[in-house]
Design a protein around this motif. Structure first.
Motif, mmCIF file in Angstrom:
data_model
loop_
_atom_site.group_PDB
_atom_site.id
_atom_site.type_symbol
_atom_site.label_atom_id
_atom_site.label_comp_id
_atom_site.label_asym_id
_atom_site.label_seq_id
_atom_site.Cartn_x
_atom_site.Cartn_y
_atom_site.Cartn_z
ATOM 1 N N UNK A 68 0.749 -1.005 0.082
ATOM 2 C CA UNK A 68 0.117 -0.116 -0.042
ATOM 3 C C UNK A 68 0.829 1.143 -0.203
ATOM 4 N N UNK A 69 0.385 2.327 0.395
ATOM 5 C CA UNK A 69 0.781 3.632 0.114
ATOM 6 C C UNK A 69 1.464 3.887 1.745
ATOM 7 N N UNK A 70 2.229 4.953 1.503
ATOM 8 C CA UNK A 70 3.147 5.381 2.555
ATOM 9 C C UNK A 70 2.174 5.900 3.843
ATOM 10 N N UNK A 71 1.152 6.529 3.264
ATOM 11 C CA UNK A 71 0.254 7.285 3.913
ATOM 12 C C UNK A 71 -0.639 6.355 4.986
ATOM 13 N N UNK A 72 -0.684 5.342 4.249
ATOM 14 C CA UNK A 72 -1.742 4.218 5.032
ATOM 15 C C UNK A 72 -1.050 3.178 5.620
ATOM 16 N N UNK A 73 0.374 3.285 5.905
ATOM 17 C CA UNK A 73 1.368 2.260 6.528
ATOM 18 C C UNK A 73 0.998 1.778 7.624
ATOM 19 N N UNK A 74 0.390 2.685 8.579
ATOM 20 C CA UNK A 74 -0.174 2.370 9.971
ATOM 21 C C UNK A 74 -1.366 1.383 9.911
ATOM 22 N N UNK A 75 -2.359 1.637 8.855
ATOM 23 C CA UNK A 75 -3.428 0.820 8.986
ATOM 24 C C UNK A 75 -3.142 -0.623 8.283
ATOM 25 N N UNK A 76 -2.360 -0.530 7.077
ATOM 26 C CA UNK A 76 -2.045 -1.808 6.395
ATOM 27 C C UNK A 76 -1.101 -2.595 7.227
ATOM 28 N N UNK A 77 -0.009 -1.902 8.127
ATOM 29 C CA UNK A 77 0.947 -2.431 9.049
ATOM 30 C C UNK A 77 -0.009 -3.418 9.955
ATOM 31 N N UNK A 78 -1.188 -2.625 10.746
ATOM 32 C CA UNK A 78 -1.770 -3.344 11.631
ATOM 33 C C UNK A 78 -2.241 -4.636 11.149
ATOM 34 N N UNK A 79 -2.707 -4.675 9.861
ATOM 35 C CA UNK A 79 -3.424 -5.885 9.168
ATOM 36 C C UNK A 79 -2.133 -6.894 9.145
ATOM 37 N N UNK A 80 -0.992 -6.739 8.571
ATOM 38 C CA UNK A 80 0.172 -7.387 8.363
ATOM 39 C C UNK A 80 0.658 -7.715 9.675
ATOM 40 N N UNK A 81 0.867 -7.183 10.597
ATOM 41 C CA UNK A 81 1.227 -7.577 12.069
ATOM 42 C C UNK A 81 0.281 -8.544 12.649
ATOM 43 N N UNK A 82 -1.211 -8.535 12.505
ATOM 44 C CA UNK A 82 -2.045 -9.254 12.939
ATOM 45 C C UNK A 82 -1.971 -10.926 12.406
ATOM 46 N N UNK A 83 -1.570 -10.899 11.038
ATOM 47 C CA UNK A 83 -1.448 -12.041 10.325
ATOM 48 C C UNK A 83 -0.001 -12.807 10.902
ATOM 49 N N UNK A 84 1.045 -11.790 11.420
ATOM 50 C CA UNK A 84 2.464 -12.455 11.359
ATOM 51 C C UNK A 84 2.169 -12.984 12.748
ATOM 52 N N UNK A 85 1.303 -12.303 13.843
ATOM 53 C CA UNK A 85 1.464 -12.644 15.145
ATOM 54 C C UNK A 85 0.678 -13.917 15.607
ATOM 55 N N UNK A 86 -0.411 -14.129 14.642
ATOM 56 C CA UNK A 86 -1.314 -15.232 14.772
ATOM 57 C C UNK A 86 -0.553 -16.378 13.923
ATOM 58 N N UNK A 87 0.407 -16.228 13.104
ATOM 59 C CA UNK A 87 1.100 -17.392 12.576
ATOM 60 C C UNK A 87 1.809 -18.067 13.680
#
Ligand SMILES: [Fe+2]
Ligand SMILES: [Fe+2]
Length: 186
Positions: A68-87
């Motif tokens: 995604x865009x830099x301006x949205x990296x906090x929201x996109x990051x939250x989704x990615x972080x959730x996937x990683x932590x669940x893994x």
């Protein structure tokens, strides 16, 4: 778990480095300083160290993975972080708090708890720890002219300093003054 996640992030950082024009090393230029400062703030403010460590490691994951865009990296990051932590079978209550750290890392004004505050402040203090990167950012990335670089850097330092939480700003007052003296000749 923290070490496994760190290793996974280091692999993503290596891919990022090899794909970027200036071979930007996200770990050595940014994340390692955020990680170090976040841990020291977590001790100082008695925040939960596990959440702070994971938040610091994952806060810019969308930038590292170039999602995604830099301006949205906090929201996109939250989704990615959730996937990683669940893994890694991270407990749900930790996942939620780490996601908060990623989601609210863009401004200390958004921090809703001590852990989020540690990550926000550390994200800024990382700039104070890596002044050579600011020169790279000025001259190479932003093509700032030599006669304008002091003003440009002063604005960066001032913005960072003002973005810190009140208590961290007070703690780093002397450091900020020293940076202005040494780097800007003030
Ligand atoms: Fe960020
Ligand atoms: Fe960051």
């Amino acid at each position: 778990m923290i070490n496994e996640i760190k290793q996974e992030i280091l692999k993503d950082i290596e891919i990022y480095k090899n794909n970027s024009d200036d071979h930007y090393d996200f770990w050595n230029e940014h994340i390692k300083y955020v990680y170090k400062e976040a841990i020291s703030l977590s001790e100082l403010y008695k925040a939960d160290r596990t959440i702070v460590e994971l938040g610091a490691l994952l806060h810019d994951i969308a930038l590292i993975k170039q999602v995604g865009d830099r301006k949205d990296h906090h929201t996109n990051g939250a989704k990615l972080a959730k996937d990683i932590l669940e893994k890694y079978n991270c407990p749900k209550e930790i996942i939620e708090k780490v996601i908060g750290c990623v989601l609210n890392h863009r401004s200390c004004k958004n921090a809703t708890n001590l852990e989020e505050l540690c990550v926000c402040d550390a994200d800024i203090l990382a700039h104070f720890d890596n002044i050579p990167m600011l020169f790279n950012s000025a001259f190479n990335r932003n093509k700032v002219k030599l006669n304008e670089v002091r003003t440009w850097m002063k604005e960066c330092f001032e913005k960072d300093y003002n973005d810190l939480s009140d208590k961290t700003r007070e703690l780093f007052k002397l450091r900020y003054k020293q940076i202005c003296e040494i780097v800007l000749g003030e």
